[in-house]
Design a protein around this motif. Structure first.
Motif, PDB file in Angstrom:
ATOM      1  N   THR A  23       1.047  -1.064   0.319  1.00 61.05           N
ATOM      2  CA  THR A  23       0.324   0.407  -0.112  1.00 61.05           C
ATOM      3  C   THR A  23       0.967   0.848  -0.253  1.00 61.05           C
ATOM      4  OG1 THR A  23      -0.398   0.390   2.288  1.00 61.05           O
ATOM      5  CG2 THR A  23      -1.800  -0.842   1.151  1.00 61.05           C
ATOM      6  N   CYS A  30      -7.044   3.505  -0.552  1.00 59.24           N
ATOM      7  CA  CYS A  30      -7.411   1.979  -0.852  1.00 59.24           C
ATOM      8  C   CYS A  30      -8.843   1.830  -0.705  1.00 59.24           C
ATOM      9  CB  CYS A  30      -5.660   1.605  -0.596  1.00 59.24           C
ATOM     10  SG  CYS A  30      -4.381   2.191  -1.286  1.00 59.24           S
ATOM     11  N   CYS A  48      -4.234   5.167   2.846  1.00 57.36           N
ATOM     12  CA  CYS A  48      -2.944   4.746   2.583  1.00 57.36           C
ATOM     13  C   CYS A  48      -2.190   6.060   1.979  1.00 57.36           C
ATOM     14  CB  CYS A  48      -2.948   3.760   0.993  1.00 57.36           C
ATOM     15  SG  CYS A  48      -4.021   1.912   1.435  1.00 57.36           S
ATOM     16  N   PRO A  49      -0.488   6.019   2.137  1.00 57.75           N
ATOM     17  CA  PRO A  49      -0.507   3.859   2.544  1.00 57.75           C
ATOM     18  C   PRO A  49      -0.754   4.034   4.190  1.00 57.75           C
ATOM     19  CG  PRO A  49       0.995   5.568   2.474  1.00 57.75           C
ATOM     20  CD  PRO A  49       0.363   6.637   2.604  1.00 57.75           C
TER      21      PRO A  49
END
Length: 150
Positions: A23, A30, A48-49
């Motif tokens: 990710t 996400c 995300c990440p």
């Protein structure tokens, strides 16, 4: 705007650490999509990440949601405002929601999971059973597509 696969247990193996690492390639939110062996598809939206914390610390915003296709058409559960338990990300667990149960709880091996009624999203169990084996997990990142790229 488009979608790109960031991580997949079918491609990258069954490891939460690998999924979290993948990710890191995403620049925005996400969508985690998972499924049980009986055919239900479910998941939720993540910032995300992903950033694992050493202790159970909730992350995310009220834009976080969970969904399921358990009863046919996709059903989306948005934050109810009951609490701020959006999601927890650690090296050994990823869980959405809280207040009673997690809406979705994934262990580090990504083989089994749990789901139950959750106050954060006002959701019921997202899968066919509260404890279940996972069929596959994918994390899809939202990406901006430029009209100038060919």
């Amino acid at each position: 705007m488009g979608l790109a696969v960031q991580g997949s247990t079918a491609k990258h193996g069954i490891s939460l650490r690998t999924l979290i690492r993948k990710t890191g390639e995403a620049s925005g939110p996400c969508l985690l999509v998972a499924g049980d062996m009986q055919g239900a598809v479910f998941g939720g939206l993540l910032d995300c990440p992903l950033k694992p914390t050493p202790k159970r610390k909730y992350q995310g915003t009220n834009q976080t949601f969970v969904f399921t296709t358990l009863h046919g058409e996709p059903r989306l559960f948005r934050a109810t405002g009951a609490n701020r338990y959006y999601y927890i990300c650690m090296n050994d667990l990823l869980a959405f929601g809280g207040g009673g149960n997690f809406a979705l709880h994934l262990d580090s091996d990504l083989l089994s999971a749990t789901s139950g009624p959750c106050e954060t999203f006002g959701s019921l169990c997202l899968a066919h059973n509260p404890e279940f084996d996972l069929k596959n997990i994918e994390v899809w990142g939202f990406v901006h597509i430029s009209n100038y790229l060919t």
